[in-house]
Scaffold this active site. Structure first.
Site, mmCIF file in Angstrom:
data_model
loop_
_atom_site.group_PDB
_atom_site.id
_atom_site.type_symbol
_atom_site.label_atom_id
_atom_site.label_comp_id
_atom_site.label_asym_id
_atom_site.label_seq_id
_atom_site.Cartn_x
_atom_site.Cartn_y
_atom_site.Cartn_z
ATOM 1 N N ASP A 10 18.740 74.099 53.787
ATOM 2 C CA ASP A 10 19.084 73.064 54.747
ATOM 3 C C ASP A 10 20.550 72.695 54.445
ATOM 4 O OD1 ASP A 10 18.876 70.858 56.565
ATOM 5 O OD2 ASP A 10 18.565 69.539 54.838
ATOM 6 N N LEU A 11 21.219 72.047 55.381
ATOM 7 C CA LEU A 11 22.636 71.720 55.164
ATOM 8 C C LEU A 11 22.837 70.244 54.770
ATOM 9 C CD1 LEU A 11 25.683 72.446 55.428
ATOM 10 C CD2 LEU A 11 25.491 71.891 57.856
ATOM 11 N N ASP A 12 22.521 69.346 55.716
ATOM 12 C CA ASP A 12 22.778 67.919 55.494
ATOM 13 C C ASP A 12 21.908 67.381 54.361
ATOM 14 O OD1 ASP A 12 24.588 67.639 57.708
ATOM 15 O OD2 ASP A 12 22.883 67.637 59.069
ATOM 16 N N THR A 18 26.163 64.807 53.777
ATOM 17 C CA THR A 18 26.381 64.249 55.119
ATOM 18 C C THR A 18 25.250 63.315 55.542
ATOM 19 O OG1 THR A 18 25.587 66.420 55.759
ATOM 20 C CG2 THR A 18 27.906 65.957 56.185
ATOM 21 N N LYS A 46 15.880 61.878 58.631
ATOM 22 C CA LYS A 46 16.427 63.073 57.969
ATOM 23 C C LYS A 46 15.713 64.326 58.478
ATOM 24 C CE LYS A 46 18.017 60.880 53.710
ATOM 25 N NZ LYS A 46 17.819 60.779 52.261
ATOM 26 N N SER A 115 19.283 74.654 59.589
ATOM 27 C CA SER A 115 19.619 73.239 59.797
ATOM 28 C C SER A 115 19.314 72.797 61.226
ATOM 29 C CB SER A 115 21.115 73.051 59.515
ATOM 30 O OG SER A 115 21.559 71.801 59.982
ATOM 31 N N ALA A 116 18.951 71.530 61.370
ATOM 32 C CA ALA A 116 18.711 70.967 62.708
ATOM 33 C C ALA A 116 20.022 70.597 63.395
ATOM 34 C CB ALA A 116 17.846 69.721 62.581
ATOM 35 N N LYS A 146 12.200 70.265 63.254
ATOM 36 C CA LYS A 146 11.390 70.123 62.058
ATOM 37 C C LYS A 146 10.531 68.858 62.248
ATOM 38 C CE LYS A 146 15.255 71.838 59.226
ATOM 39 N NZ LYS A 146 16.329 71.505 58.280
ATOM 40 N N GLU A 170 15.285 71.704 50.749
ATOM 41 C CA GLU A 170 15.256 70.645 51.767
ATOM 42 C C GLU A 170 15.337 69.264 51.137
ATOM 43 O OE1 GLU A 170 15.141 69.336 54.651
ATOM 44 O OE2 GLU A 170 15.165 71.080 55.935
ATOM 45 N N ASP A 171 16.027 68.338 51.805
ATOM 46 C CA ASP A 171 16.054 66.951 51.309
ATOM 47 C C ASP A 171 15.206 66.035 52.174
ATOM 48 O OD1 ASP A 171 17.827 67.047 53.551
ATOM 49 O OD2 ASP A 171 18.613 65.104 52.923
HETATM 50 C C1 BG6 Z 1 19.834 67.194 60.313
HETATM 51 C C2 BG6 Z 1 19.995 65.792 59.746
HETATM 52 O O1 BG6 Z 1 20.292 68.130 59.398
HETATM 53 O O2 BG6 Z 1 20.540 67.330 61.533
HETATM 54 C C3 BG6 Z 1 19.592 64.761 60.784
HETATM 55 O O3 BG6 Z 1 19.197 65.656 58.597
HETATM 56 C C4 BG6 Z 1 20.371 64.980 62.066
HETATM 57 O O4 BG6 Z 1 19.827 63.478 60.262
HETATM 58 C C5 BG6 Z 1 20.155 66.414 62.561
HETATM 59 O O5 BG6 Z 1 19.951 64.076 63.072
HETATM 60 C C6 BG6 Z 1 20.940 66.735 63.830
HETATM 61 O O6 BG6 Z 1 22.299 66.691 63.505
HETATM 62 P P1 BG6 Z 1 23.515 66.667 64.505
HETATM 63 O O7 BG6 Z 1 24.696 66.943 63.609
HETATM 64 O O8 BG6 Z 1 23.291 67.792 65.484
HETATM 65 O O9 BG6 Z 1 23.546 65.357 65.152
HETATM 66 MG MG MG Z 2 18.762 67.602 55.308
#
Ligand code: BG6
Ligand code: MG
Length: 220
Positions: A10-12, A18, A46, A115-116, A146, A170-171
């Site tokens: 996962d990224l964030d 972030t 998250k 990542s989402a 997710k 994953e966090d």
């Molecule tokens: C996920 C985050 O990685 O991405 C969420 O954990 C976030 O908090 C989601 O809402 C979507 O991100 P973005 O950058 O497309 O708004």
């Molecule tokens: Mg995350």
């Protein structure tokens, strides 16, 4: 078919911190429309898409908006969030991540991003990780958020491997549930109580090393 264990990140909140910027930007926006939420409620945001995040915040405040207003608020939050993101550099990669990625690459493990976020490629560019992953599955290519496993299943497919051969970092609660639902071994990065559904949990990447994964008991 790839036999080496594959790793999906996962990224964030896993590679970069972030998650705190998402929280700040959503909180500011929510306050503007008279809604308050805590860090505990933020756990539910998250891993969740931008649309679903705003839907949850509005439900906490019992508010409904027109489609136009909804879109405007999402754009406003994203602009605010990107102002934080754009200041990031390689120095913002979380401790231990780079050396772990280097170890995996040195041993030829396939690695992907799952990542989402629709901002994933922008973030990877800021922290100079654009060329690190063999596959990048992000919010621009998934249709189910997710805890649906779509993002990770797509990543496994791109790496030419099976879900049971994948380890996911994953966090978020939703992300751990997605990895589990996909039949993958889940590693939580964060608080053990919050991420109790993870197969293993560490507070950060300094708490384990590459040899740990040589002997790990995979899910399937
Ligand atoms: C996920 C985050 O990685 O991405 C969420 O954990 C976030 O908090 C989601 O809402 C979507 O991100 P973005 O950058 O497309 O708004
Ligand atoms: Mg995350």
């Amino acid at each position: 078919m790839q036999k080496q264990t594959a790793f999906i990140f996962d990224l964030d909140g896993v590679i970069v911190d972030t998650a705190k910027f998402h929280f700040l930007a959503w909180q500011k926006l929510a306050n503007k429309i008279g809604i308050n939420f805590s860090e505990k409620e933020n756990e539910q945001l998250k891993g969740v898409s931008r649309v679903k995040s705003l839907e949850k915040i509005l439900s906490w405040g019992n508010k409904t908006l027109s489609d136009e207003e909804f879109q405007r608020l999402m754009d406003e939050k994203n602009q605010d969030y990107l102002n934080y993101v754009k200041q990031m550099t390689e120095a913002d990669i979380l401790p231990g991540v780079n050396s772990f990625l280097d170890d995996l690459k040195a041993k030829n493990h396939p690695i992907a991003l799952g990542s989402a976020s629709k901002n994933a490629k922008t973030i990877l560019k800021c922290v100079k990780l654009s060329d690190t992953f063999e596959a990048i599955i992000d919010g621009t290519v998934v249709s189910k958020a997710k805890p649906d496993p779509e993002v990770f299943l797509k990543a496994a497919q791109c790496l030419n491997t099976t879900p049971s051969n994948c380890i996911v970092f994953e966090d978020s609660i939703a992300g751990i549930q997605a990895a589990n639902a996909g039949g993958m071994t889940s590693i939580g990065i964060g608080d053990k109580n919050t991420l109790h559904e993870a197969d293993f949990c560490f507070s950060n990447f300094l708490q384990f090393d590459y040899p740990f994964f040589k002997n790990i008991k995979m899910k399937a």
